[in-house]
Design a protein around this motif. Structure first.
Motif, PDB file in Angstrom:
ATOM      1  N   SER A   1       0.854  -1.184   0.000  1.00 28.09           N
ATOM      2  CA  SER A   1       0.000   0.000   0.000  1.00 28.09           C
ATOM      3  C   SER A   1       0.892   1.236   0.000  1.00 28.09           C
ATOM      4  CB  SER A   1      -0.908   0.037   1.232  1.00 28.09           C
ATOM      5  OG  SER A   1      -1.828  -1.034   1.206  1.00 28.09           O
ATOM      6  N   PRO A   2       0.629   2.232  -0.848  1.00 29.82           N
ATOM      7  CA  PRO A   2       1.463   3.433  -0.893  1.00 29.82           C
ATOM      8  C   PRO A   2       1.438   4.177   0.449  1.00 29.82           C
ATOM      9  CG  PRO A   2       0.014   3.321  -2.805  1.00 29.82           C
ATOM     10  CD  PRO A   2      -0.450   2.269  -1.846  1.00 29.82           C
ATOM     11  N   PRO A   3       2.584   4.472   1.019  1.00 28.47           N
ATOM     12  CA  PRO A   3       2.614   5.179   2.309  1.00 28.47           C
ATOM     13  C   PRO A   3       1.941   6.546   2.207  1.00 28.47           C
ATOM     14  CG  PRO A   3       4.775   4.288   1.751  1.00 28.47           C
ATOM     15  CD  PRO A   3       3.933   4.159   0.521  1.00 28.47           C
ATOM     16  N   GLY A   4       1.151   6.875   3.222  1.00 28.63           N
ATOM     17  CA  GLY A   4       0.545   8.194   3.297  1.00 28.63           C
ATOM     18  C   GLY A   4      -0.685   8.382   2.439  1.00 28.63           C
ATOM     19  N   ASP A   5      -1.094   7.380   1.676  1.00 29.09           N
ATOM     20  CA  ASP A   5      -2.283   7.509   0.822  1.00 29.09           C
ATOM     21  C   ASP A   5      -3.509   7.153   1.652  1.00 29.09           C
ATOM     22  OD1 ASP A   5      -4.350   7.246  -1.069  1.00 29.09           O
ATOM     23  OD2 ASP A   5      -2.936   6.679  -2.642  1.00 29.09           O
ATOM     24  N   PRO A   6      -4.413   8.124   1.896  1.00 31.98           N
ATOM     25  CA  PRO A   6      -5.566   7.853   2.767  1.00 31.98           C
ATOM     26  C   PRO A   6      -6.496   6.771   2.213  1.00 31.98           C
ATOM     27  CG  PRO A   6      -5.815   9.961   1.642  1.00 31.98           C
ATOM     28  CD  PRO A   6      -4.412   9.506   1.394  1.00 31.98           C
ATOM     29  N   ARG A   7      -6.446   6.523   0.894  1.00 30.22           N
ATOM     30  CA  ARG A   7      -7.302   5.480   0.318  1.00 30.22           C
ATOM     31  C   ARG A   7      -6.923   4.095   0.828  1.00 30.22           C
ATOM     32  NH1 ARG A   7      -6.299   6.678  -5.908  1.00 30.22           N
ATOM     33  NH2 ARG A   7      -4.194   6.754  -5.015  1.00 30.22           N
ATOM     34  N   PHE A   8      -5.647   3.969   1.239  1.00 33.00           N
ATOM     35  CA  PHE A   8      -5.152   2.651   1.639  1.00 33.00           C
ATOM     36  C   PHE A   8      -4.620   2.654   3.065  1.00 33.00           C
ATOM     37  CE2 PHE A   8      -4.497   3.310  -2.949  1.00 33.00           C
ATOM     38  CZ  PHE A   8      -5.495   2.451  -3.392  1.00 33.00           C
ATOM     39  N   ALA A   9      -5.212   3.516   3.875  1.00 30.98           N
ATOM     40  CA  ALA A   9      -4.839   3.552   5.293  1.00 30.98           C
ATOM     41  C   ALA A   9      -5.425   2.367   6.042  1.00 30.98           C
ATOM     42  CB  ALA A   9      -5.323   4.862   5.922  1.00 30.98           C
ATOM     43  N   ASP A  10      -6.521   1.816   5.534  1.00 32.75           N
ATOM     44  CA  ASP A  10      -7.233   0.760   6.247  1.00 32.75           C
ATOM     45  C   ASP A  10      -7.251  -0.571   5.489  1.00 32.75           C
ATOM     46  OD1 ASP A  10      -8.516   0.127   8.622  1.00 32.75           O
ATOM     47  OD2 ASP A  10     -10.514   0.482   7.809  1.00 32.75           O
ATOM     48  N   VAL A  11      -7.021  -0.529   4.172  1.00 37.75           N
ATOM     49  CA  VAL A  11      -7.023  -1.744   3.350  1.00 37.75           C
ATOM     50  C   VAL A  11      -5.847  -1.690   2.388  1.00 37.75           C
ATOM     51  CG1 VAL A  11      -9.528  -2.015   3.489  1.00 37.75           C
ATOM     52  CG2 VAL A  11      -8.528  -0.734   1.579  1.00 37.75           C
ATOM     53  N   GLU A  12      -5.487  -2.854   1.854  1.00 34.87           N
ATOM     54  CA  GLU A  12      -4.336  -2.922   0.952  1.00 34.87           C
ATOM     55  C   GLU A  12      -4.678  -2.446  -0.461  1.00 34.87           C
ATOM     56  OE1 GLU A  12      -6.637  -6.478  -0.163  1.00 34.87           O
ATOM     57  OE2 GLU A  12      -6.098  -5.605   1.784  1.00 34.87           O
ATOM     58  N   GLU A  13      -3.657  -1.918  -1.148  1.00 31.68           N
ATOM     59  CA  GLU A  13      -3.807  -1.545  -2.555  1.00 31.68           C
ATOM     60  C   GLU A  13      -3.568  -2.738  -3.470  1.00 31.68           C
ATOM     61  OE1 GLU A  13      -1.565   1.658  -5.376  1.00 31.68           O
ATOM     62  OE2 GLU A  13      -0.619  -0.284  -4.987  1.00 31.68           O
ATOM     63  N   THR A  14      -2.423  -3.432  -3.257  1.00 26.60           N
ATOM     64  CA  THR A  14      -1.977  -4.454  -4.202  1.00 26.60           C
ATOM     65  C   THR A  14      -1.677  -5.764  -3.469  1.00 26.60           C
ATOM     66  OG1 THR A  14      -1.015  -2.786  -5.664  1.00 26.60           O
ATOM     67  CG2 THR A  14      -0.184  -5.041  -5.889  1.00 26.60           C
ATOM     68  N   VAL A  15      -2.067  -6.872  -4.101  1.00 31.00           N
ATOM     69  CA  VAL A  15      -1.746  -8.205  -3.573  1.00 31.00           C
ATOM     70  C   VAL A  15      -1.251  -9.067  -4.729  1.00 31.00           C
ATOM     71  CG1 VAL A  15      -2.561 -10.242  -2.333  1.00 31.00           C
ATOM     72  CG2 VAL A  15      -3.595  -8.008  -1.860  1.00 31.00           C
ATOM     73  N   GLN A  16      -0.111  -9.708  -4.515  1.00 32.23           N
ATOM     74  CA  GLN A  16       0.365 -10.730  -5.449  1.00 32.23           C
ATOM     75  C   GLN A  16       0.363 -12.040  -4.683  1.00 32.23           C
ATOM     76  OE1 GLN A  16       3.374 -12.744  -5.449  1.00 32.23           O
ATOM     77  NE2 GLN A  16       2.582 -13.726  -7.308  1.00 32.23           N
ATOM     78  N   PHE A  17      -0.293 -13.069  -5.255  1.00 37.39           N
ATOM     79  CA  PHE A  17      -0.321 -14.341  -4.548  1.00 37.39           C
ATOM     80  C   PHE A  17      -0.166 -15.507  -5.517  1.00 37.39           C
ATOM     81  CE2 PHE A  17      -4.732 -13.204  -5.430  1.00 37.39           C
ATOM     82  CZ  PHE A  17      -5.334 -14.387  -5.843  1.00 37.39           C
TER      83      PHE A  17
END
Length: 431
Positions: free
Chosen positions: A283-299
């Motif tokens: 998750s990009p640091p400081g981005d309020p959109r991803f303060a509570d959930v992840e942006e990217t997942v690779q699995f």
């Protein structure tokens, strides 16, 4: 001399009248001689309550689909739509127009103005419009057979349990809830009430993805070595205000929202359950959109057959819904695999001393209408849905393992599940 022109005119007029009278008698005879009565190829015939036509094209041409066989309106299964957000208004309610066995008979919303407007558009009477507070009164509406839950993830369990208590079957959007514990509680609530529970995994009802599954499982192209799935999209700058970016409401970020398509489709196409997962998140640091959930997942998933599934999901990359399957003797290329429409499928293999890239063109079908009709058929014939609640519980368990792997930086081993399609119901037959 002055009378001659008028005498000629009278003669000419009489000839014309006579000619017209003769033509009126001859024309039907000529028409009858020119045209023959229609044949069964043109008229078809009625069999088992449906009109069927014999083949009229040569065997070299792709046959056309048979005419649809819709149920009469009074025999269709009534659905109540709970939640009138984008998905319900843009996709689900319009899909009833293409459904053969289902119809909307009730609406539930917390917005009175929107409820009134949508009800008038779809002919829903005021007495079949409910708020979230008086939802339980739906038990008294005999027209409602199925409740379709299209709410934020954290609300699925409550309305599933309330619908089951009201004696209504349940179709819920994916993900099933926010945890495997909640999902299992939904299964148990429907079992106690003896009602059916289906999860709206639309990809499992979509023709191109179903054809890919057939090509993999019939082994004609050899073993499936690898599955690659990508599902990405971007979020507006004020996206932090969306419920999908609140962990308590969504249960996670891109993984539970759009990455679930990669996870569930890999399981669907292989028919297997993974024995190991490994994942990373960002998750990009400081981005309020991803303060509570992840942006990217690779699995990565490893299956008992040693098929490996590599999956990427993100809220930070431009819209892309793509999958590719690498088999021993061919590759399957599928742009737009997870879109609502526009799927494509190419088979890439050898043709003598050349490489062949053959695109298959299938008759498209509305994915939401297919889901509605399948659920309706399950109610009418008292059968288990192809994607029952147990299918949704398994996805939650796997997503929890993915998050655990990302947290620890280590692979998570899973208990092996024997057989194919272990969490699915009887095979789905398209209408």
């Amino acid at each position: 001399m002055t009378d001659q022109p008028s005498q000629l005119n009278r003669r000419t007029l009489c000839k014309l009248v006579g000619a017209c009278a003769t033509a009126a008698v001859v024309a039907p005879r000529a028409m009858a001689e020119r045209f023959t009565a229609p044949t069964p190829v043109d008229t078809g015939q009625v069999e088992a309550g449906a009109v069927k036509f014999p083949a009229w094209r040569g065997p070299q041409d792709t046959p056309s689909a048979p005419p649809p066989k819709p149920l009469p309106p009074e025999q269709r299964v009534g659905f109540a739509i709970v939640g009138l957000g984008r998905l319900a208004l843009e996709e689900i309610l319009p899909a009833f127009g293409k459904s053969l066995k289902a119809k909307p008979v009730a609406l539930v919303s917390g917005s009175p103005d929107k409820l009134k407007t949508v009800a008038s558009q779809y002919g829903i009477p005021p007495e079949a419009c409910y708020s979230y507070e008086n939802f339980d009164q739906i038990r008294d509406n005999p027209q409602v057979k199925v409740v379709y839950i299209v709410l934020p993830n954290a609300m699925h369990r409550e309305y599933c349990e309330r619908a089951a208590a009201a004696g209504k079957h349940v179709l819920t959007e994916k993900p099933m809830s926010v945890s495997s514990e909640d999902a299992q509680a939904m299964v148990q609530a429907c079992q106690r009430a003896k009602v059916k529970l289906m999860v709206a995994y639309r990809i499992q009802y979509e023709p191109y993805n179903r054809r890919a599954r057939e090509l993999v499982q019939d082994k004609g192209l050899g073993r499936l070595v690898a599955y690659h799935g990508v599902n990405t999209q971007t979020v507006a700058e004020d996206g932090a205000r969306q419920w999908r970016h609140k962990h308590a409401m969504a249960g996670g970020g891109s993984l539970v929202d759009i990455g679930l398509y990669c996870l569930n489709t890999a399981r669907f196409i292989t028919g297997e359950e993974p024995v190991e997962v490994y994942a990373t998140t960002y998750s990009p640091p400081g981005d309020p959109r991803f303060a509570d959930v992840e942006e990217t997942v690779q699995f990565t998933l490893r299956f008992p057959s040693n098929t490996v599934a590599n999956c990427l999901t993100s809220y930070g990359a431009r819209d892309d819904k793509y999958q590719r399957l690498n088999l021993e003797r061919a590759s399957l290329d599928m742009p737009n695999a997870f879109l609502y429409q526009g799927q494509r499928l190419s088979v890439i293999d050898r043709d003598g001393d050349a490489t062949r890239n053959a695109e298959l063109t299938l008759q498209p079908k509305n994915q939401f209408a297919q889901e509605l009709d399948h659920m309706a058929e399950c109610v009418l014939s008292d059968r288990t849905p192809f994607t029952p609640g147990e299918e949704g519980v398994q996805d939650h368990r796997l997503m929890e393992a993915i998050y655990e792997s990302a947290r620890t930086g280590q692979p998570v081993r899973l208990k092996p599940v024997e057989g194919l399609d272990s969490f699915r119901g009887p095979p789905f037959e398209p209408a």
